[in-house]
Design an enzyme around this catalytic site. Structure first.
Site, PDB file in Angstrom:
ATOM      1  N   ALA A 123     -83.512 -56.630 -41.745  1.00  0.00           N
ATOM      2  CA  ALA A 123     -83.390 -57.587 -41.889  1.00  0.00           C
ATOM      3  C   ALA A 123     -81.540 -57.125 -42.410  1.00  0.00           C
ATOM      4  O   ALA A 123     -80.818 -58.042 -41.855  1.00  0.00           O
ATOM      5  CB  ALA A 123     -83.606 -58.503 -43.335  1.00  0.00           C
TER       6      ALA A 123
ATOM      7  N   VAL B 120     -90.064 -60.104 -46.048  1.00  0.00           N
ATOM      8  CA  VAL B 120     -89.879 -59.894 -44.646  1.00  0.00           C
ATOM      9  C   VAL B 120     -88.650 -58.374 -44.633  1.00  0.00           C
ATOM     10  O   VAL B 120     -88.359 -57.904 -46.411  1.00  0.00           O
ATOM     11  CB  VAL B 120     -87.570 -60.682 -44.884  1.00  0.00           C
ATOM     12  N   CYS B 121     -89.017 -58.061 -43.695  1.00  0.00           N
ATOM     13  CA  CYS B 121     -88.867 -56.241 -44.184  1.00  0.00           C
ATOM     14  C   CYS B 121     -87.160 -55.870 -44.344  1.00  0.00           C
ATOM     15  O   CYS B 121     -86.649 -56.247 -42.926  1.00  0.00           O
ATOM     16  CB  CYS B 121     -88.664 -55.443 -42.275  1.00  0.00           C
ATOM     17  N   ALA B 122     -86.902 -55.289 -45.741  1.00  0.00           N
ATOM     18  CA  ALA B 122     -85.378 -55.190 -46.030  1.00  0.00           C
ATOM     19  C   ALA B 122     -84.391 -54.439 -44.972  1.00  0.00           C
ATOM     20  O   ALA B 122     -83.312 -55.089 -44.874  1.00  0.00           O
ATOM     21  CB  ALA B 122     -85.218 -54.892 -47.383  1.00  0.00           C
TER      22      ALA B 122
END
Length: 126
Positions: free
Chosen positions: A82, A77-79
């Site tokens: 997110a 998940v792209c931080a």
């Protein structure tokens, strides 16, 4: 063949994520290698454990988790995306006690996405 999947559609409201999930299952059934699934833009909402579909609908978040458990498919998940959408890992940025990122989803950056692409023959975006 080795694949990396990029999911940019939310879990609910579009067909992107559910189509990506079905495609991933098909790849595995056809004995292809699924290196990872990377969730970006609204796709990060697939990792929000608070999403609860009606009881008579398929729970896509649980589907992704089972994909990880059964086949060890990495769920990145792209931080940054997110954080912009309120999907957090701990309570320092959220009102939730333990954060709201679902188990088996891992916050990461574009570097991990680039590494997955580097070892893949194909990248497919949904």
């Amino acid at each position: 063949m080795h694949y990396t999947i990029l999911v940019t559609g939310a879990a609910y409201g579009t067909q992107n994520a559910s189509t990506a999930f079905l495609f991933c299952k098909s790849l595995i059934k056809m004995n292809h290698v699924l290196n990872s699934v990377f969730f970006y833009c609204d796709g990060v909402l697939n990792a929000n454990i608070i999403n609860q579909p009606p009881i008579d609908e398929f729970n896509l978040i649980t589907g992704w988790q089972k994909l990880y458990q059964k086949y060890s498919v990495k769920l990145y998940v792209c931080a940054s995306a997110a954080l912009r959408r309120g999907v957090v890992e701990d309570n320092t940025l959220s009102r939730f006690t333990k954060g709201n990122i679902a188990p088996f989803f891992q916050l990461s950056g574009l570097l991990e996405f680039g590494n997955s692409i580097n070892i893949s023959d194909r990248i497919i975006q949904f």
